[in-house]
Design a protein around this motif. Structure first.
Motif, PDB file in Angstrom:
ATOM      1  N   GLU A  49       4.610   5.750   2.314  1.00 34.83           N
ATOM      2  CA  GLU A  49       4.669   7.163   2.705  1.00 34.83           C
ATOM      3  C   GLU A  49       4.953   7.333   4.196  1.00 34.83           C
ATOM      4  OE1 GLU A  49       0.951   8.716   1.218  1.00 34.83           O
ATOM      5  OE2 GLU A  49       1.592   8.182  -0.824  1.00 34.83           O
ATOM      6  N   SER A  50       4.340   6.485   5.025  1.00 34.85           N
ATOM      7  CA  SER A  50       4.549   6.661   6.463  1.00 34.85           C
ATOM      8  C   SER A  50       5.983   6.297   6.841  1.00 34.85           C
ATOM      9  CB  SER A  50       3.521   5.863   7.273  1.00 34.85           C
ATOM     10  OG  SER A  50       3.835   4.498   7.273  1.00 34.85           O
ATOM     11  N   PRO A  68       0.827  -1.203   0.000  1.00 35.62           N
ATOM     12  CA  PRO A  68       0.000   0.000   0.000  1.00 35.62           C
ATOM     13  C   PRO A  68       0.869   1.264   0.000  1.00 35.62           C
ATOM     14  CG  PRO A  68      -0.554  -1.457   1.855  1.00 35.62           C
ATOM     15  CD  PRO A  68       0.688  -1.991   1.231  1.00 35.62           C
ATOM     16  N   PRO A  69       0.584   2.213  -0.906  1.00 29.50           N
ATOM     17  CA  PRO A  69       1.376   3.444  -0.973  1.00 29.50           C
ATOM     18  C   PRO A  69       1.407   4.183   0.362  1.00 29.50           C
ATOM     19  CG  PRO A  69      -0.140   3.314  -2.837  1.00 29.50           C
ATOM     20  CD  PRO A  69      -0.462   2.153  -1.947  1.00 29.50           C
ATOM     21  N   GLU A  70       0.339   4.065   1.136  1.00 34.35           N
ATOM     22  CA  GLU A  70       0.303   4.770   2.439  1.00 34.35           C
ATOM     23  C   GLU A  70       1.383   4.235   3.378  1.00 34.35           C
ATOM     24  OE1 GLU A  70      -3.021   2.652   1.961  1.00 34.35           O
ATOM     25  OE2 GLU A  70      -2.566   3.831   0.171  1.00 34.35           O
ATOM     26  N   ARG A  71       1.631   2.916   3.298  1.00 35.72           N
ATOM     27  CA  ARG A  71       2.659   2.316   4.154  1.00 35.72           C
ATOM     28  C   ARG A  71       4.032   2.870   3.785  1.00 35.72           C
ATOM     29  NH1 ARG A  71       4.472   1.220   8.649  1.00 35.72           N
ATOM     30  NH2 ARG A  71       5.521  -0.744   9.068  1.00 35.72           N
ATOM     31  N   GLU A  92       8.560   6.596   4.769  1.00 32.73           N
ATOM     32  CA  GLU A  92       9.377   7.703   4.240  1.00 32.73           C
ATOM     33  C   GLU A  92       9.388   8.867   5.227  1.00 32.73           C
ATOM     34  OE1 GLU A  92       7.659   8.298   0.352  1.00 32.73           O
ATOM     35  OE2 GLU A  92       9.500   7.591  -0.623  1.00 32.73           O
TER      36      GLU A  92
END
Ligand SMILES: Nc1nc2c(ncn2[C@@H]2O[C@H](COP(=O)(O)OP(=O)(O)OP(=O)(O)O)[C@@H](O)[C@H]2O)c(=O)[nH]1
Ligand SMILES: [Mg+2]
Length: 164
Positions: free
Chosen positions: A131-132, A126-129, A134
């Motif tokens: 991003e978090s 998941p892109p959110e994972r 990063e």
């Protein structure tokens, strides 16, 4: 000649050995032969006008049963945490390894490789994972040991940070 040890770490089967083979020997194989213990390779590259020997410690994958041996990490100037982009659980393995390694090695340079980038249709993180993580300071690079995408560049980028 400058010499720097780096470790490749991550869950089983994420492509650590394949990345080293791609980088050192420019080859790829679909056959999966799990690494037992550690395999050490060497690659000499140029950083500016200097030559640098990277000593690559390709360490056996780990899961909740088998954790990386602390003795393998000793003296490492940096490391690559490898994740299989088609298996989200390997990101969590990387996160748990990172927690332990930073205690052992302190704040040495590292990149997190989202490997198997050629398998885009199976991509499952998941892109959110991303991003978090990063936001928490992880630096991601997409790689494919199969096609070679991002491999040379990432080793070079790490080497530049170690040559200083
Ligand atoms: N499609 C694809 N397959 C890959 C890639 N990298 C590795 N593989 C395959 O994934 C499997 C595992 O690769 P290895 O390089 O042995 O993985 P490893 O992280 O060294 O595994 P352990 O030594 O068991 O921890 C093999 O079948 C490889 O061919 C990649 O970038 N793309
Ligand atoms: Mg291996």
């Amino acid at each position: 000649m400058l010499q720097r040890k780096i470790c490749l770490l991550g869950a089983f089967g994420v492509g650590k050995t394949s990345l080293v083979r791609r980088y050192v020997d420019t080859i790829f194989s679909d056959t999966y032969l799990t690494t037992v213990g550690v395999k050490i390779d060497k690659k000499v590259l140029s950083v500016g006008t200097e030559e640098l020997a990277l000593i690559l410690w390709d360490i056996a994958g780990e899961d909740e049963v088998a954790a990386v041996r602390v003795s393998y990490l000793r003296g490492a100037a940096g490391y690559l945490l490898v994740v299989d982009g088609t298996r989200p659980e390997t990101m969590e393995t990387a996160a748990s390894i990172q927690g332990r390694i930073s205690v052992e090695l302190g704040a040495v340079p590292f990149f997190v490789l989202l490997n198997k980038a050629d398998l885009q249709e199976d991509w499952a993180i998941p892109p959110e994972r991303i991003e978090s993580l990063e936001a928490a300071g992880w630096m991601f690079r997409r790689t494919s040991a199969k096609t070679g995408t991002g491999v040379e560049e990432t080793f070079q980028e790490l080497a530049v940070r170690l040559a200083r």
